[in-house]
Design a protein around this motif. Sequence first.
Motif, mmCIF file in Angstrom:
data_model
loop_
_atom_site.group_PDB
_atom_site.id
_atom_site.type_symbol
_atom_site.label_atom_id
_atom_site.label_comp_id
_atom_site.label_asym_id
_atom_site.label_seq_id
_atom_site.Cartn_x
_atom_site.Cartn_y
_atom_site.Cartn_z
ATOM 1 N N ARG A 422 0.829 -1.207 0.000
ATOM 2 C CA ARG A 422 0.000 0.000 0.000
ATOM 3 C C ARG A 422 0.865 1.261 0.000
ATOM 4 O O ARG A 422 0.576 2.232 -0.715
ATOM 5 N N ILE A 423 1.938 1.233 0.796
ATOM 6 C CA ILE A 423 2.830 2.401 0.864
ATOM 7 C C ILE A 423 3.514 2.630 -0.483
ATOM 8 O O ILE A 423 3.584 3.765 -0.982
ATOM 9 N N ARG A 426 1.082 4.088 -3.041
ATOM 10 C CA ARG A 426 0.837 5.510 -2.802
ATOM 11 C C ARG A 426 2.017 6.361 -3.271
ATOM 12 O O ARG A 426 1.842 7.400 -3.920
ATOM 13 N N LEU A 427 3.233 5.910 -2.920
ATOM 14 C CA LEU A 427 4.422 6.672 -3.313
ATOM 15 C C LEU A 427 4.564 6.721 -4.829
ATOM 16 O O LEU A 427 4.999 7.736 -5.392
ATOM 17 N N THR A 428 4.202 5.634 -5.496
ATOM 18 C CA THR A 428 4.277 5.613 -6.963
ATOM 19 C C THR A 428 3.377 6.670 -7.568
ATOM 20 O O THR A 428 3.784 7.426 -8.463
ATOM 21 N N PHE A 429 2.155 6.779 -7.084
ATOM 22 C CA PHE A 429 1.227 7.768 -7.626
ATOM 23 C C PHE A 429 1.609 9.187 -7.193
ATOM 24 O O PHE A 429 1.378 10.152 -7.929
ATOM 25 N N ILE A 430 2.208 9.320 -6.001
ATOM 26 C CA ILE A 430 2.650 10.646 -5.558
ATOM 27 C C ILE A 430 3.784 11.166 -6.446
ATOM 28 O O ILE A 430 3.881 12.371 -6.718
ATOM 29 N N THR A 456 9.829 2.613 -6.437
ATOM 30 C CA THR A 456 8.623 2.235 -5.690
ATOM 31 C C THR A 456 7.774 1.230 -6.466
ATOM 32 O O THR A 456 7.199 0.312 -5.880
ATOM 33 N N TRP A 460 6.838 -2.490 -5.318
ATOM 34 C CA TRP A 460 5.440 -2.937 -5.287
ATOM 35 C C TRP A 460 5.278 -4.266 -6.028
ATOM 36 O O TRP A 460 4.591 -5.173 -5.550
#
Length: 483
Positions: A422-423, A426-430, A456, A460
């Motif tokens: 999950r982290i 999120r970091l990938t999309f950020i 990231t 994942w």
Amino acid sequence: MREAIPVKISNVILDQGLATDRTVANKIIGKCSVRVSPSGYFSALFLLTFTAGFLNHLGFVWSGLIAASVAWAIIPMLFWFDRVEFDGKNLTRKGAMALVRGVFNSTPHRLKIADIEHVETQSLWSLKNGGRVYYRYQSEVSGGGMTFSFASGGKSYRQMVKTLFSLVPEEKLDARSIELRDFLVEPKELERKIKKLKLPSSDILDSTLPKLKRSTFRRDSLKILYQIEETAEVSSYKAVELRQAANELRVAGNLSQAIEAFRRALLWQPENAWLLYEFARGLFSYANAAKNAAWSRRAAAALRLAAKRGKQDAALLTRIGESYFQSGNFDLAAKVFRQTLQIQEENFRAECGLGEIGLQDGKIAHVVYHFQAAVRSAGDSATRRWAQTEAEYFSLLNDNLDYMETEVSRISWLGSVSRGKRICLRLTFINLPVILAGTFADETIAALGWAMTAATASAWAFLTFAESFLDSRSNPSDVLEDE
């Protein structure tokens, strides 16, 4: 079990106030099929799309085009034809992925109805739009070491649920699967019922429901309100009509209208324990969607009242215990399950429920005891086999310290991997906005964004691969051989 005498009105059977069409459960027209759950395909689509962009950034244009073509042409086509098919006797996986699996595994991916061990349905996510909540359901049918997974999204899912779930014994279905079997209907049919019952719109009800208090209507006032002559038959039919619509509205996500329909049904049958239980389920759904603690307390009160009114109904008490368990109230769930066993000594669902509660409390010996009792009360060989497998697994955990340590470590790693996924996602999309900003501002910023996103996304993908291995229980023979 339910002891009320059915009353037949206009070809609808009234069983304890619940309307059911007996022909639907046995009516199978040809084959029905539904597409598999898209989660795996979405993951592949995301990973290949990112790979295509990254290769293009590095200057490998043709390689990027090939990856993009696979992502947006082949992957959707594979998903479109990857289906779970039911022919009335067997559940079969169809499509290119099933053919590939057949190359490596000579055993056909086919599950007979008699071999189904468990059916579970989860609400994956929901979106709230005004007074409407849009649920997405995912159902998993398991047995014989195989699992068939399919998600809601159209008529094919509704047809599969109605056809397949109606042929599976109820002790194999979880509460949500039972509700979908009984109350999942076509949207047009639901709209017709809303108009017929003259229910207010969700927008109106969302503003009035928070102010709703207990009705002060006297019984005589109800006759004037509905302007009909009250007879036992008409009263039962009116309550059934409202109750059926209320449950269908709840499953469809029209929660405020469902609450209003339940409220009207309770005016006709305030002592109906099953109606109170279903009302409580509706209140819990509404409370969760609105994030309202006051409505949660109302739901808990309705559930307690249902348990009080139906204290001699083992089937109802089992459902109430499962609802307590889902809401995290394990003490009340255990109390209700034990009350069920006092009425009906052999109750598969109650024994399994007590086993799950023992697991939450860390009492492995209790888990083993109740699953062994579930084996004795199982209705068929498939259910018995599933309960026996659970009993043997937890018995080994209780008796073998090395195996318990291995499993505790595996479960701990599985939790860490799931959080890490999950982290990383999120970091990938950020990091994607960083790439976009760098593309128009500074190539150095874009390169930094691509580097962080590549790291990231790779993490994942690795964690997704690791999760598939950690999700399966450890082989006991491997641990015992190491000793």
